[in-house]
Design a protein around this motif. Sequence first.
Motif, PDB file in Angstrom:
ATOM      1  N   UNK A 158       0.797  -1.220   0.000  1.00 15.19           N
ATOM      2  CA  UNK A 158       0.000   0.000   0.000  1.00 15.19           C
ATOM      3  C   UNK A 158       0.828   1.267   0.000  1.00 15.19           C
ATOM      4  N   UNK A 159       2.042   1.201  -0.551  1.00 14.93           N
ATOM      5  CA  UNK A 159       2.941   2.349  -0.574  1.00 14.93           C
ATOM      6  C   UNK A 159       3.005   2.942  -1.979  1.00 14.93           C
ATOM      7  N   UNK A 160       3.131   4.260  -2.042  1.00 13.58           N
ATOM      8  CA  UNK A 160       3.260   4.924  -3.332  1.00 13.58           C
ATOM      9  C   UNK A 160       4.655   4.690  -3.909  1.00 13.58           C
ATOM     10  N   UNK A 161       4.759   4.582  -5.228  1.00 12.38           N
ATOM     11  CA  UNK A 161       6.081   4.368  -5.846  1.00 12.38           C
ATOM     12  C   UNK A 161       7.081   5.465  -5.490  1.00 12.38           C
ATOM     13  N   UNK A 162       6.590   6.705  -5.385  1.00 12.97           N
ATOM     14  CA  UNK A 162       7.485   7.819  -5.105  1.00 12.97           C
ATOM     15  C   UNK A 162       8.178   7.661  -3.753  1.00 12.97           C
ATOM     16  N   UNK A 163       7.445   7.124  -2.772  1.00 12.59           N
ATOM     17  CA  UNK A 163       8.017   6.957  -1.436  1.00 12.59           C
ATOM     18  C   UNK A 163       9.156   5.942  -1.451  1.00 12.59           C
ATOM     19  N   UNK A 164       8.922   4.804  -2.076  1.00 11.53           N
ATOM     20  CA  UNK A 164       9.966   3.781  -2.150  1.00 11.53           C
ATOM     21  C   UNK A 164      11.149   4.263  -2.985  1.00 11.53           C
ATOM     22  N   UNK A 165      10.848   4.959  -4.070  1.00 14.06           N
ATOM     23  CA  UNK A 165      11.927   5.425  -4.934  1.00 14.06           C
ATOM     24  C   UNK A 165      12.785   6.475  -4.229  1.00 14.06           C
ATOM     25  N   UNK A 166      12.147   7.332  -3.438  1.00 20.42           N
ATOM     26  CA  UNK A 166      12.903   8.337  -2.680  1.00 20.42           C
ATOM     27  C   UNK A 166      13.869   7.671  -1.708  1.00 20.42           C
ATOM     28  N   UNK A 167      13.382   6.646  -1.007  1.00 24.84           N
ATOM     29  CA  UNK A 167      14.239   5.930  -0.055  1.00 24.84           C
ATOM     30  C   UNK A 167      15.365   5.210  -0.793  1.00 24.84           C
ATOM     31  N   UNK A 168      15.031   4.588  -1.927  1.00 26.38           N
ATOM     32  CA  UNK A 168      16.042   3.858  -2.699  1.00 26.38           C
ATOM     33  C   UNK A 168      17.147   4.786  -3.186  1.00 26.38           C
ATOM     34  N   UNK A 169      16.764   5.929  -3.727  1.00 32.86           N
ATOM     35  CA  UNK A 169      17.758   6.884  -4.228  1.00 32.86           C
ATOM     36  C   UNK A 169      18.599   7.456  -3.091  1.00 32.86           C
ATOM     37  N   UNK A 170      17.963   7.678  -1.941  1.00 33.79           N
ATOM     38  CA  UNK A 170      18.703   8.194  -0.796  1.00 33.79           C
ATOM     39  C   UNK A 170      19.755   7.185  -0.336  1.00 33.79           C
ATOM     40  N   UNK A 171      19.364   5.913  -0.233  1.00 35.37           N
ATOM     41  CA  UNK A 171      20.314   4.879   0.187  1.00 35.37           C
ATOM     42  C   UNK A 171      21.440   4.726  -0.829  1.00 35.37           C
ATOM     43  N   UNK A 172      21.084   4.766  -2.110  1.00 35.04           N
ATOM     44  CA  UNK A 172      22.105   4.672  -3.152  1.00 35.04           C
ATOM     45  C   UNK A 172      23.096   5.827  -3.058  1.00 35.04           C
ATOM     46  N   UNK A 173      22.571   7.021  -2.866  1.00 33.70           N
ATOM     47  CA  UNK A 173      23.453   8.187  -2.799  1.00 33.70           C
ATOM     48  C   UNK A 173      24.384   8.102  -1.598  1.00 33.70           C
ATOM     49  N   UNK A 174      23.823   7.812  -0.426  1.00 33.71           N
ATOM     50  CA  UNK A 174      24.659   7.740   0.773  1.00 33.71           C
ATOM     51  C   UNK A 174      25.718   6.641   0.636  1.00 33.71           C
ATOM     52  N   UNK A 175      25.292   5.488   0.127  1.00 36.77           N
ATOM     53  CA  UNK A 175      26.238   4.393  -0.026  1.00 36.77           C
ATOM     54  C   UNK A 175      27.366   4.724  -0.977  1.00 36.77           C
ATOM     55  N   UNK A 176      27.023   5.251  -2.141  1.00 38.06           N
ATOM     56  CA  UNK A 176      28.039   5.543  -3.148  1.00 38.06           C
ATOM     57  C   UNK A 176      28.915   6.723  -2.736  1.00 38.06           C
ATOM     58  N   UNK A 177      28.289   7.765  -2.197  1.00 39.56           N
ATOM     59  CA  UNK A 177      29.071   8.955  -1.849  1.00 39.56           C
ATOM     60  C   UNK A 177      30.088   8.662  -0.750  1.00 39.56           C
ATOM     61  N   UNK A 178      29.624   8.104   0.361  1.00 35.86           N
ATOM     62  CA  UNK A 178      30.551   7.852   1.460  1.00 35.86           C
ATOM     63  C   UNK A 178      31.506   6.705   1.129  1.00 35.86           C
ATOM     64  N   UNK A 179      31.102   5.825   0.222  1.00 35.66           N
ATOM     65  CA  UNK A 179      32.030   4.800  -0.239  1.00 35.66           C
ATOM     66  C   UNK A 179      33.196   5.404  -1.004  1.00 35.66           C
ATOM     67  N   UNK A 180      32.885   6.327  -1.912  1.00 29.64           N
ATOM     68  CA  UNK A 180      33.935   7.004  -2.686  1.00 29.64           C
ATOM     69  C   UNK A 180      34.818   7.850  -1.775  1.00 29.64           C
ATOM     70  N   UNK A 181      34.184   8.652  -0.927  1.00 28.91           N
ATOM     71  CA  UNK A 181      34.947   9.538  -0.049  1.00 28.91           C
ATOM     72  C   UNK A 181      35.822   8.737   0.907  1.00 28.91           C
ATOM     73  N   UNK A 182      35.273   7.652   1.435  1.00 30.73           N
ATOM     74  CA  UNK A 182      36.056   6.813   2.338  1.00 30.73           C
ATOM     75  C   UNK A 182      37.276   6.222   1.663  1.00 30.73           C
TER      76      UNK A 182
END
Length: 316
Positions: A158-182
Amino acid sequence: MDLHRPVDPNKTYEELTSEEKLRYDHQKLHEMHKGHESMHTTMVMILIVTLVVAQLIVMEWKKRHYRSYAFFTMVAMWSIPVLMSVKNQWWRFITIWSIFTMLTAVVIRKSTNRPMSVTTPRLVYKWFYLIYKVSCFLGVVGYILMMLTFLGVNLLFGQKPQQWMDVALMLLFYGLYFGVLGRDVAEYCTDKMAASIGYYTQEGMPTRQLDSNVCAVCGNQLLVNVNEEGVLENTYKLTCGHVFHEFCIRGWCIVGKKQTCPYCKEKVDLKRMFTNPWDRPHILYGQLLDWIRWLVAWQPLILFLAQGINWLFGLE
């Protein structure tokens, strides 16, 4: 939605519905740029040429002066996203970035202290290896969540696609960004520690003779006698014949981005080192992070440069 359908001219902007405001803004944008087709073509050409030339310059810089390139990239990676976040008031990212920066600053200070503690190399590699694994986990979870959203699994909950996509993109960004910086900061710390220990130099011969029972990465003994202080750990022998703590050489290659022997600089065969299929994704993920670095650190600078060129030529 038909964006070209006229809006009631008798209504003020505040009286328009959200759909009508979207149509109004779209039509105004077209009116503003009407007759500027040749200028837009010029701007696109400037952008393409800037991207190509900048790419060549950056590649040449990386090849000829890698240390300055790596340091500048690390500073850009560290500063550009947080400056954009301050401008847009993205407080969640600013908070996480601040915590990461404070903890990493402590690790950097330990790696640059002279004299360096014998436990420092392991502490540094543990911290950045943790960052590496967490970033990998976040990236994978974000990617899986994105794929599930595309498949419509969110509808089962019962979740809107936008909500899941926002969380997915946020996790992807945090993972990739701090992975590169680290990885970038880990490489900087690795060079500093290796120079302090003395078994590795960027150029030329090492300043110290490597004993057969010493790990050139951390400077500690490989085999420890009974009642003697030291690190008990599995060892790994490279094709060149030099032996290291398994954790140290993994940290050197995966976290520190080094693909040569820490002592003689012979190229390390990563496929031979990581025979376990579960370990090999770490190599692929590291290569992905190296590609992401271009998007985060250099792409904004190149786009800013293209905007500056357009401004000089009076193009808007």
